[in-house]
Design an enzyme around this catalytic site. Structure first.
Site, PDB file in Angstrom:
ATOM      1  CG  HIS A 113     -31.784 -32.216  57.770  1.00  0.00           C
ATOM      2  ND1 HIS A 113     -32.669 -32.372  56.681  1.00  0.00           N
ATOM      3  CD2 HIS A 113     -30.614 -32.093  57.188  1.00  0.00           C
ATOM      4  CE1 HIS A 113     -32.064 -32.129  55.473  1.00  0.00           C
ATOM      5  NE2 HIS A 113     -30.727 -32.170  56.053  1.00  0.00           N
ATOM      6  CG  HIS A 134     -27.644 -30.558  56.630  1.00  0.00           C
ATOM      7  ND1 HIS A 134     -27.334 -31.620  55.969  1.00  0.00           N
ATOM      8  CD2 HIS A 134     -27.068 -30.487  57.987  1.00  0.00           C
ATOM      9  CE1 HIS A 134     -26.805 -32.432  56.858  1.00  0.00           C
ATOM     10  NE2 HIS A 134     -26.471 -31.862  57.781  1.00  0.00           N
ATOM     11  CG  ASP A 171     -29.542 -27.982  51.685  1.00  0.00           C
ATOM     12  OD1 ASP A 171     -29.245 -28.217  52.854  1.00  0.00           O
ATOM     13  OD2 ASP A 171     -29.632 -28.809  50.908  1.00  0.00           O
ATOM     14  CG  HIS A 172     -33.229 -29.140  53.967  1.00  0.00           C
ATOM     15  ND1 HIS A 172     -33.926 -29.858  53.610  1.00  0.00           N
ATOM     16  CD2 HIS A 172     -32.014 -29.377  53.644  1.00  0.00           C
ATOM     17  CE1 HIS A 172     -33.406 -30.654  52.631  1.00  0.00           C
ATOM     18  NE2 HIS A 172     -32.150 -30.357  52.783  1.00  0.00           N
TER      19      HIS A 172
HETATM   20 ZN   LIG Z   1     -29.045 -32.493  54.519  1.00  0.00          ZN
END
Ligand SMILES: [Zn+2]
Length: 249
Positions: A93, A95, A97-98
């Site tokens: 996804h 977000h 931190d990804h």
């Molecule tokens: Zn997330």
């Protein structure tokens, strides 16, 4: 295929964000990692961690710890791979931190759902911080391949839908030769406690779908006798093989 876990640093959130409403006021440091898959059909990366400058600027309260060795280029260098050699990048996804390392993958095609991309670009108010790093996507420039439903993107590499945490969250089932299949859950399952207690995280778009996603991961694991790798669980993370060591052959 060979599967490498890339150590991309750590962050701190409250335990009540890991397990919704539980132990409010208890900070937890959790690992952030990516998965590099060296596959006969190409070089794939699933999740790319966070950008340290972005977190320091926008979310400094998550207390990022990321050494120079814990950046995506440095982790790939341990395996002898250059970021520009990566063919495909998949983010469970979008977000922050990804997606933070996507910027280094200058030749990679982004495999995603148009629903996740739309949500990220036009987020609900409560999703703005999660979706705050948009550096992974430049309209007209980023090569994108849109997928819908469950898709085997290469032999033994299947993305399956696990929405709830975000609108079109995906998890990855990898079936390397010579070992049990592996499921990388993204944020559909933060920790083993999430799985065992069926308690979703505090950050989510839809709590009911989030519970269904945990059930789906358990089901896919049963059907494939797969080992589950949660996204943000420090203790097990420390026991897994880290790059340049790898799983499979
Ligand atoms: Zn997330």
């Amino acid at each position: 295929m060979k599967i490498y876990l890339l150590d991309l640093g750590s962050l701190v959130i409250d335990r009540s964000d890991v397990l919704w409403h539980i132990d409010v006021g208890t900070p937890v440091r959790f690992p952030v990692y990516g998965v590099y898959i060296d596959h006969p059909e190409g070089k794939f990366i699933f999740d790319t961690g966070y950008d340290l400058d972005h977190v320091n600027k926008v979310l400094p309260f998550e207390l990022p710890e990321q050494s120079p060795e814990q950046t995506l280029p440095a982790q790939l260098a341990k395996i002898g791979v250059k970021p520009e050699e990566i063919d495909y990048v998949i983010n469970s996804h979008f977000h922050f931190d990804h997606v933070g390392g996507n910027r280094y993958l200058t030749n990679a095609t982004l495999i995603t759902s148009k629903h996740e991309l739309r949500s990220c670009l036009v987020p609900e108010p409560f999703e703005r911080l999660g979706y705050s790093d948009l550096s992974f996507y430049t309209r007209g420039q980023t090569k994108v391949e849109f997928i819908e439903g469950d898709v085997e993107i290469a032999k033994g590499l299947t993305l399956f839908e696990t929405p709830g945490h975000t609108i079109a969250h995906y998890s990855l089932l990898a079936e390397p030769e010579g070992r049990r299949p592996m499921i990388f859950c993204g944020d559909a399952v933060y920790t083993f406690e999430t799985l065992e207690r069926m308690i979703i995280g505090g950050f989510h778009l839809d709590p009911v779908d989030s519970v269904s996603a945990i059930k789906r991961i358990r089901q896919v694991a049963r059907e494939n006798d797969a080992e589950i790798f949660p996204s943000h669980d420090m203790e097990p993370w420390l026991t897994w093989k880290h790059a340049p060591d790898y799983y499979g052959k």
